[in-house]
Design a protein around this motif. Sequence first.
Motif, PDB file in Angstrom:
ATOM      1  N   SER A 270       0.844  -1.189   0.000  1.00 35.65           N
ATOM      2  CA  SER A 270       0.000   0.000   0.000  1.00 35.65           C
ATOM      3  C   SER A 270       0.881   1.241   0.000  1.00 35.65           C
ATOM      4  CB  SER A 270      -0.913   0.024   1.233  1.00 35.65           C
ATOM      5  OG  SER A 270      -1.604   1.257   1.304  1.00 35.65           O
ATOM      6  N   PRO A 271       0.528   2.246  -0.775  1.00 34.83           N
ATOM      7  CA  PRO A 271       1.289   3.497  -0.772  1.00 34.83           C
ATOM      8  C   PRO A 271       0.957   4.381   0.431  1.00 34.83           C
ATOM      9  CG  PRO A 271      -0.544   3.689  -2.277  1.00 34.83           C
ATOM     10  CD  PRO A 271      -0.563   2.270  -1.777  1.00 34.83           C
ATOM     11  N   TYR A 272      -0.040   3.964   1.214  1.00 33.77           N
ATOM     12  CA  TYR A 272      -0.497   4.787   2.323  1.00 33.77           C
ATOM     13  C   TYR A 272       0.122   4.352   3.648  1.00 33.77           C
ATOM     14  CZ  TYR A 272      -4.077   6.315  -0.979  1.00 33.77           C
ATOM     15  OH  TYR A 272      -4.721   6.810  -2.067  1.00 33.77           O
ATOM     16  N   GLY A 273       0.278   5.327   4.525  1.00 36.20           N
ATOM     17  CA  GLY A 273       0.703   5.038   5.877  1.00 36.20           C
ATOM     18  C   GLY A 273      -0.496   4.881   6.786  1.00 36.20           C
ATOM     19  N   VAL A 274      -0.220   4.683   8.081  1.00 34.15           N
ATOM     20  CA  VAL A 274      -1.265   4.516   9.089  1.00 34.15           C
ATOM     21  C   VAL A 274      -1.016   5.530  10.197  1.00 34.15           C
ATOM     22  CG1 VAL A 274      -2.212   2.968  10.834  1.00 34.15           C
ATOM     23  CG2 VAL A 274      -1.605   2.080   8.573  1.00 34.15           C
ATOM     24  N   ASN A 275      -2.070   6.191  10.647  1.00 30.55           N
ATOM     25  CA  ASN A 275      -1.966   7.186  11.706  1.00 30.55           C
ATOM     26  C   ASN A 275      -1.650   6.501  13.040  1.00 30.55           C
ATOM     27  OD1 ASN A 275      -2.221   9.290  13.495  1.00 30.55           O
ATOM     28  ND2 ASN A 275      -4.304   9.854  12.889  1.00 30.55           N
ATOM     29  N   ARG A 276      -0.506   6.836  13.626  1.00 25.01           N
ATOM     30  CA  ARG A 276      -0.107   6.190  14.883  1.00 25.01           C
ATOM     31  C   ARG A 276      -1.137   6.423  15.993  1.00 25.01           C
ATOM     32  NH1 ARG A 276       3.748   3.616  17.506  1.00 25.01           N
ATOM     33  NH2 ARG A 276       4.079   4.051  19.723  1.00 25.01           N
ATOM     34  N   ALA A 277      -1.767   7.582  15.980  1.00 21.87           N
ATOM     35  CA  ALA A 277      -2.761   7.880  17.018  1.00 21.87           C
ATOM     36  C   ALA A 277      -3.927   6.901  16.961  1.00 21.87           C
ATOM     37  CB  ALA A 277      -3.273   9.303  16.859  1.00 21.87           C
ATOM     38  N   GLY A 278      -4.202   6.340  15.806  1.00 25.23           N
ATOM     39  CA  GLY A 278      -5.259   5.337  15.691  1.00 25.23           C
ATOM     40  C   GLY A 278      -4.734   3.943  15.900  1.00 25.23           C
ATOM     41  N   PHE A 279      -3.560   3.689  15.344  1.00 27.37           N
ATOM     42  CA  PHE A 279      -3.013   2.334  15.429  1.00 27.37           C
ATOM     43  C   PHE A 279      -2.758   1.906  16.868  1.00 27.37           C
ATOM     44  CE2 PHE A 279      -0.364  -1.227  15.287  1.00 27.37           C
ATOM     45  CZ  PHE A 279       0.784  -0.944  16.016  1.00 27.37           C
ATOM     46  N   VAL A 280      -2.146   2.772  17.678  1.00 32.15           N
ATOM     47  CA  VAL A 280      -1.750   2.386  19.036  1.00 32.15           C
ATOM     48  C   VAL A 280      -2.954   1.924  19.849  1.00 32.15           C
ATOM     49  CG1 VAL A 280      -0.855   3.268  21.232  1.00 32.15           C
ATOM     50  CG2 VAL A 280       0.336   3.792  19.104  1.00 32.15           C
ATOM     51  N   GLN A 281      -4.023   2.702  19.819  1.00 28.87           N
ATOM     52  CA  GLN A 281      -5.209   2.382  20.605  1.00 28.87           C
ATOM     53  C   GLN A 281      -5.922   1.142  20.068  1.00 28.87           C
ATOM     54  OE1 GLN A 281      -9.245   4.561  20.508  1.00 28.87           O
ATOM     55  NE2 GLN A 281      -8.116   5.620  22.108  1.00 28.87           N
ATOM     56  N   HIS A 282      -6.144   1.092  18.782  1.00 29.07           N
ATOM     57  CA  HIS A 282      -6.891  -0.027  18.204  1.00 29.07           C
ATOM     58  C   HIS A 282      -6.108  -1.332  18.308  1.00 29.07           C
ATOM     59  CE1 HIS A 282     -10.305   2.088  16.026  1.00 29.07           C
ATOM     60  NE2 HIS A 282      -9.631   3.051  16.638  1.00 29.07           N
ATOM     61  N   ALA A 283      -4.802  -1.281  18.054  1.00 28.07           N
ATOM     62  CA  ALA A 283      -3.977  -2.493  18.147  1.00 28.07           C
ATOM     63  C   ALA A 283      -3.986  -3.051  19.562  1.00 28.07           C
ATOM     64  CB  ALA A 283      -2.550  -2.190  17.704  1.00 28.07           C
ATOM     65  N   LEU A 284      -3.995  -2.165  20.541  1.00 26.43           N
ATOM     66  CA  LEU A 284      -4.048  -2.589  21.939  1.00 26.43           C
ATOM     67  C   LEU A 284      -5.263  -3.464  22.198  1.00 26.43           C
ATOM     68  CD1 LEU A 284      -3.225  -2.087  25.054  1.00 26.43           C
ATOM     69  CD2 LEU A 284      -4.988  -0.311  24.949  1.00 26.43           C
ATOM     70  N   PHE A 285      -6.423  -3.007  21.778  1.00 26.62           N
ATOM     71  CA  PHE A 285      -7.654  -3.755  22.034  1.00 26.62           C
ATOM     72  C   PHE A 285      -7.738  -5.010  21.172  1.00 26.62           C
ATOM     73  CE2 PHE A 285      -9.080   0.667  23.223  1.00 26.62           C
ATOM     74  CZ  PHE A 285      -9.082   0.420  24.587  1.00 26.62           C
ATOM     75  N   HIS A 286      -7.299  -4.926  19.923  1.00 18.76           N
ATOM     76  CA  HIS A 286      -7.297  -6.122  19.078  1.00 18.76           C
ATOM     77  C   HIS A 286      -6.362  -7.189  19.649  1.00 18.76           C
ATOM     78  CE1 HIS A 286      -9.922  -4.908  15.880  1.00 18.76           C
ATOM     79  NE2 HIS A 286      -9.191  -3.872  15.519  1.00 18.76           N
TER      80      HIS A 286
END
Length: 253
Positions: free
Chosen positions: A83-99
């Motif tokens: 993917s040419p797109y990145g991921v917003n760390r502010a979203g990844f950190v929280q969501h990855a924690l719960f997943h």
Amino acid sequence: MATAILSRPEITAAEWEARQQLAACYRVFDMLGWSEMIYNHITLKVPGEEGAFLINPFGLHFSEVTASSLVKIDIDGNKLSDSPYGVNRAGFVQHALFHRHLPDAHCIMHTHTTAGMAVSSLEGGLQPISFYACNFQGQIAYHDFEGVTVRDEEGERLLANLGKKRVMLLRNHGILVMGKTLPEAFIKHWSLQRACEIQLATLSMGQPLPVSDEVVAVHQRDLHMAQVPGGPGAADFAAMVRKVDRIDTSWRE
């Protein structure tokens, strides 16, 4: 408008179905006015792939998200698809924690709606003053604002405050809901958003009329009798997708 990124042969049928469902959800959120520029997130686990989930590409508006432009990452933030797109760390950190820690958190939604942020910033939070608010009494967790959610060490406190609940108001921040399915998470978010909107309107008029604990208990006991077959939120979400399709079907690409 975003263009397709992945070709169909690169992914399984189950993943493509999940991608389309999640892309549709982003378009539904935008249609309902829940977009926040290029920010906020809805994530969905990839069926049959341990630790893999889909998230929106950082930089695209909710109205631009398509099935193929969604980014597949693992719970450590590594891309699992080209993917040419990145991921917003502010979203990844929280969501990855719960997943990572909650097996039943198949879908996670976080928004900064005006009503959601307003009620999360109010002392006492959500009050039992409407039909929808009664759905959530005793079922909402609260987490104090600690700044933008980019630090891993906040995770322990988020999990502790969430406990066994799957709906949270992030104080001074917004709505966070989780579901065993995307439609379940959607109907939770929709209902909580409505409860917040109604509270905002009611408090602007004067002293609210609270519902008693006894009536709240009866209401929550009987809620299932008003549900359409197919699982929580399934019919509701399908209806919203049909509305989106009458506007634009490009999310399917």
